[in-house]
Design an enzyme around this catalytic site. Sequence first.
Site, PDB file in Angstrom:
ATOM      1  N   CYS A  40      -1.864  -6.910  -5.575  1.00 48.64           N
ATOM      2  CA  CYS A  40      -2.819  -6.022  -5.459  1.00 48.64           C
ATOM      3  C   CYS A  40      -4.360  -7.438  -5.757  1.00 48.64           C
ATOM      4  O   CYS A  40      -4.032  -8.074  -5.416  1.00 48.64           O
ATOM      5  CB  CYS A  40      -2.834  -5.097  -5.968  1.00 48.64           C
ATOM      6  SG  CYS A  40      -4.434  -3.788  -4.320  1.00 48.64           S
TER       7      CYS A  40
ATOM      8  N   ARG B 277      -8.534   1.059   5.959  1.00 48.40           N
ATOM      9  CA  ARG B 277      -8.202   0.478   4.836  1.00 48.40           C
ATOM     10  C   ARG B 277      -6.346   0.654   5.082  1.00 48.40           C
ATOM     11  O   ARG B 277      -5.949   1.399   5.732  1.00 48.40           O
ATOM     12  CB  ARG B 277      -8.224   1.472   3.637  1.00 48.40           C
ATOM     13  CG  ARG B 277      -9.472   1.835   3.118  1.00 48.40           C
ATOM     14  CD  ARG B 277      -9.354   2.134   1.698  1.00 48.40           C
ATOM     15  NE  ARG B 277      -8.775   1.693   0.597  1.00 48.40           N
ATOM     16  CZ  ARG B 277      -9.117   0.533  -0.850  1.00 48.40           C
ATOM     17  NH1 ARG B 277     -10.390   0.179  -0.109  1.00 48.40           N
ATOM     18  NH2 ARG B 277      -8.390   0.012  -1.100  1.00 48.40           N
TER      19      ARG B 277
ATOM     20  N   HIS C 165       2.552  -0.685  -5.111  1.00 45.38           N
ATOM     21  CA  HIS C 165       1.816  -0.803  -5.902  1.00 45.38           C
ATOM     22  C   HIS C 165       2.749   0.273  -6.638  1.00 45.38           C
ATOM     23  O   HIS C 165       4.034   1.136  -5.868  1.00 45.38           O
ATOM     24  CB  HIS C 165       0.673   0.425  -6.550  1.00 45.38           C
ATOM     25  CG  HIS C 165      -0.515  -0.070  -6.286  1.00 45.38           C
ATOM     26  ND1 HIS C 165      -1.362  -1.156  -7.082  1.00 45.38           N
ATOM     27  CD2 HIS C 165      -1.413  -0.791  -5.070  1.00 45.38           C
ATOM     28  CE1 HIS C 165      -2.202  -1.362  -6.893  1.00 45.38           C
ATOM     29  NE2 HIS C 165      -2.258  -1.197  -5.514  1.00 45.38           N
TER      30      HIS C 165
END
Length: 246
Positions: free
Chosen positions: A101, A135, A198
């Site tokens: 990320c 997002r 993640h």
Amino acid sequence: MSSGTPANKGTVRILQLYPRDMNIYGDWGNVLVLKQRLAWHGYEAVILEHNAGDTFPSDVDILIGGGGQDSGQVVIQQDLQSNAAHLRSLAGDGTPMLAICGLYQLFGNFFKTHDGTVIPGIGILDIETHGGSERLIGNVVARSEEFGDIHGYENHSGQTFLGPNVRPLATVTKGEGNNSKEDHEGARHLNIVASYLHGSLLPKNPAVADFLIREAVTRKYGSFEPGDVDDSLAELARRHAAARPR
Ligand code: GLN
């Protein structure tokens, strides 16, 4: 299962990049997975950390870096630039690296945040990232020929686009991945795996962990003889991850 096997085949030095500022959603777990799998394969892990302002260690076999807020990326950018030539040379020499990320973005050419701030990257990966107003959040499944299905969790506003000198890590089958326009997730180049995912990534994706280990051990010791690892718990975690809603 070989979890009780003493580590005696050699030592692998793992460097975590910027754990103080770049370590969210459990990214530190990637290092713990490497340590445990190395032990199962018969190797000892030495875990090192590099934070902004530290002297870069001279002898590293695997580099790992996690995600971070845009503000964390600003904090580390200067130190990252001062080590850029060294990191590029390690990458060019085939040092295995995992960049997640926020660090994935900074391994690229630049990250232009939503407010127009340009954080320069170190150009190891031919990618660019543009902060958006939306997002991209949720569970992801992405298919890779090299690693099979990759499971993880994304949460980013950066939209990453790949240039011609890098290939995607995987093709998204659930979720967004690199951006909301294409179905790519992550990037593969040299012995670098870069991903938005993640969770942390490696507990549910042992094929990726063993790729990093195999490349590191082969570079250092000439060959890699895997241990007899019981992956039933990882398989269970993968099945749970696959069944989760977006
Ligand atoms: N700050 C970056 C973004 O939102 C990276 C976020 C992260 O590492 N999860 O795009």
